[in-house]
Design a protein around this motif. Sequence first.
Motif, short mmCIF file in Angstrom:
data_model
loop_
_atom_site.label_atom_id
_atom_site.label_comp_id
_atom_site.label_asym_id
_atom_site.label_seq_id
_atom_site.Cartn_x
_atom_site.Cartn_y
_atom_site.Cartn_z
N ALA A 248 0.88 -1.18 -0.07
CA ALA A 248 -0.10 0.09 0.02
C ALA A 248 0.85 1.09 -0.09
N SER A 249 0.54 2.32 -0.87
CA SER A 249 1.26 3.49 -1.14
C SER A 249 1.30 4.33 -0.04
N SER A 250 -0.10 4.19 0.88
CA SER A 250 -0.33 5.28 1.84
C SER A 250 -1.05 4.31 3.11
N GLY A 251 -1.08 5.03 4.22
CA GLY A 251 -1.93 4.36 5.46
C GLY A 251 -1.01 3.70 6.31
N ASP A 252 -1.87 3.38 7.35
CA ASP A 252 -1.04 2.35 8.40
C ASP A 252 -0.85 0.99 8.35
#
Length: 394
Positions: A187-191
């Motif tokens: 995933a390119s972003s997020g936690d």
Amino acid sequence: MFREEYGRAVAVLVRAFGDIDLAEEAVQEAFAVAVRQWPDAGMPPSPAGWIITTARNRAIDRLRRESSRHERHVRAVQLYDADEPLAEDGPVRDDRLRLIFTCCHPALAVHAQVALTLRLLGGLTTAEIARAFLVPESTMAQRLVRAKSKIRRARVPYRVPGEAELPERLRAVLAVVYLIFNEGYAASSGDRLVREDLCAEAIRLGRLLAALMPDEPEVKGLLALMLLIEARRQARTGQDGGLVPLAEQDRALWDRTLIEEGQDIVRWCLRRDTPGPYQVQAAINAVHGDAPSARETDWRQILRLYDLLLALDPTPVVALNRAVAVAEVEGPEAALPLVDDLDADGYHLFHAVRADLLRRLGRATEAAQAYEAAIARSGNDVERKFLRAAAQRL
């Protein structure tokens, strides 16, 4: 719910109304209504069905209000009164796959086809798509606007292509499925490092494509590639959710069933002897799947495969991955100049690979600077935590 159902709802409405803009706006309105109603009324028994029904009614209402769209008005009344589901037609039966083929129209450049389809169906934001293409978010936003404008100006019909038209759209369709999988696996972003929903959806689409076009080696190659990578997912994060690099993964956690299925497909592709980028990437991952331990990995064979892949797909990302293989075969001193020659400053893994090579060469100050550059360019919290830990170990 938005992440899981937005693309499917848009696909269903496009099939009903033949208008992507109308479908996208109606689905967005349905989710806006859900945000207002569900906190008080509670989740409906079938949230996905509720979204599609609400969006469908919103679209019908809009068409009825716009008297200039006479034909669509008539169509809306017919749909509103119809109890039977819409008839399936054409070779592509799955709603999402149908819309992917529809969006991948040859009137658009391939990168525009892929970007637009990822935005509509892949559940990816403009920022996530921009990272996949290694361009700024503003650039990608402009590309999406231009793509939609070109579709409107050219009056591109929103219809499922005939069987004879499928091969010319295949390259873009495969790219869409691959990028959906990539965003799920890293995933390119997020936690979270992994978005299992996107991985599962991409593999589902890959299986549908393989059934639709069973003699296309690149379709089979993409499916094998996704299966072989997915097989390692459980070992890719530790109990604390942290990233575990390939060399340190517990291979007992790898899914041998998926590995065997992927390797069987790779052998089928080898017998066809018409190599393409997805088949070669699948073969690389099949070599990793064969190795009982990281130390026993056949890096020379992987390097030969990367040589072939670079000839087929001469991109900075492929060249970067090849440099990693060069470092394993010939050492970091041979790999670093190859990395330094690449034009990939905006790609966080470019800086992460460079940092690791500098670390292995004992150039700690430069390695620390490269790690900081990688951290600054990564949008994923798990990756940033891993890179910070690596920098601190210097």
